[in-house]
Design an enzyme around this catalytic site. Sequence first.
Site, PDB file in Angstrom:
ATOM      1  N   SER A   1     -20.922  30.519 -10.743  1.00  0.00           N
ATOM      2  CA  SER A   1     -20.710  30.740  -9.342  1.00  0.00           C
ATOM      3  C   SER A   1     -22.154  31.140  -8.946  1.00  0.00           C
ATOM      4  CB  SER A   1     -19.683  31.513  -9.137  1.00  0.00           C
ATOM      5  OG  SER A   1     -19.997  32.934  -9.669  1.00  0.00           O
TER       6      SER A   1
ATOM      7  N   ALA B   1     -25.080  36.846 -14.826  1.00  0.00           N
ATOM      8  CA  ALA B   1     -24.615  37.425 -16.267  1.00  0.00           C
ATOM      9  C   ALA B   1     -23.251  38.108 -15.781  1.00  0.00           C
ATOM     10  CB  ALA B   1     -25.570  38.478 -16.255  1.00  0.00           C
ATOM     11  N   ASP B   2     -22.668  38.340 -17.105  1.00  0.00           N
ATOM     12  CA  ASP B   2     -21.251  38.934 -16.945  1.00  0.00           C
ATOM     13  C   ASP B   2     -21.391  40.533 -17.035  1.00  0.00           C
ATOM     14  OD1 ASP B   2     -19.750  36.382 -16.953  1.00  0.00           O
ATOM     15  OD2 ASP B   2     -20.401  36.337 -18.933  1.00  0.00           O
TER      16      ASP B   2
ATOM     17  N   GLU C   1     -27.416  28.298 -22.736  1.00  0.00           N
ATOM     18  CA  GLU C   1     -28.074  29.132 -21.783  1.00  0.00           C
ATOM     19  C   GLU C   1     -28.921  30.037 -22.883  1.00  0.00           C
ATOM     20  OE1 GLU C   1     -24.414  30.225 -18.653  1.00  0.00           O
ATOM     21  OE2 GLU C   1     -24.611  31.371 -20.353  1.00  0.00           O
TER      22      GLU C   1
ATOM     23  N   LYS D   1     -21.907  43.789 -11.877  1.00  0.00           N
ATOM     24  CA  LYS D   1     -22.191  43.509 -13.228  1.00  0.00           C
ATOM     25  C   LYS D   1     -23.055  44.457 -13.931  1.00  0.00           C
ATOM     26  CE  LYS D   1     -20.073  39.258 -12.680  1.00  0.00           C
ATOM     27  NZ  LYS D   1     -20.094  39.110 -11.295  1.00  0.00           N
TER      28      LYS D   1
END
Length: 225
Positions: free
Chosen positions: A34, A87-88, A107, A125
Amino acid sequence: MTQDELKQAVAKAAVDHIAPHLEPSSIVGVGTGSTANFFIDYLAEYRNDFDGAVASSEATAERLKKHGIPVYDLNAVNEIEFYVDGADETNESLELIKGGGGALTREKIVAAVAKTFICIADESKQVGILGEFPLPVEVIPMARSHVGREIVKLGGDPVYRDGFVTDNGNIIIDIHNMDISRPLVVEEKLNNIVGVVTNGLFARRPADLLLLGTRDGVKSIARGA
């Protein structure tokens, strides 16, 4: 600001950061997710200022093409000046967990090639120790059970991402409750399991710059600063 507004802010900040450096021959690496989608939308305003992009997923390639940005196979380009991706999770060393969207292998490849890896994320995050977000591992399908058993030996709880197939035709195992206090060690141990393509830890190749969206604006954090 909403989370989407924070994502939009860091995406625009990333475009503002790279725009002065774009040349007619420049290739930009673009991530997946996103936040990366917002980056693509802003990058489109400069599509006449650079050559094109390398995409980390089929979904990203499709979005780039819709904006009229040429998409190249990585093997067809000599270098990538910037790679921009979300990034998560990220820690203070700019080591990351990525792959919530399942594009971790591509990635990681594009990040390895890029001269500068810019991570764009909202403040939710940023963590002290990586691992609250499940760690994705891309696995050759026939090795699923074997890899799961090996993950248990390393102290993690493997969960098969049911019904998901990567762009490379593989499966994803998400690891819960893993001790990732030493990200580089964990990354290497997981990658040494036969049947693992790669995992979502970006410790060998962390981000060079983090643009972090906060309620007080976008913070720019350089690795080692």
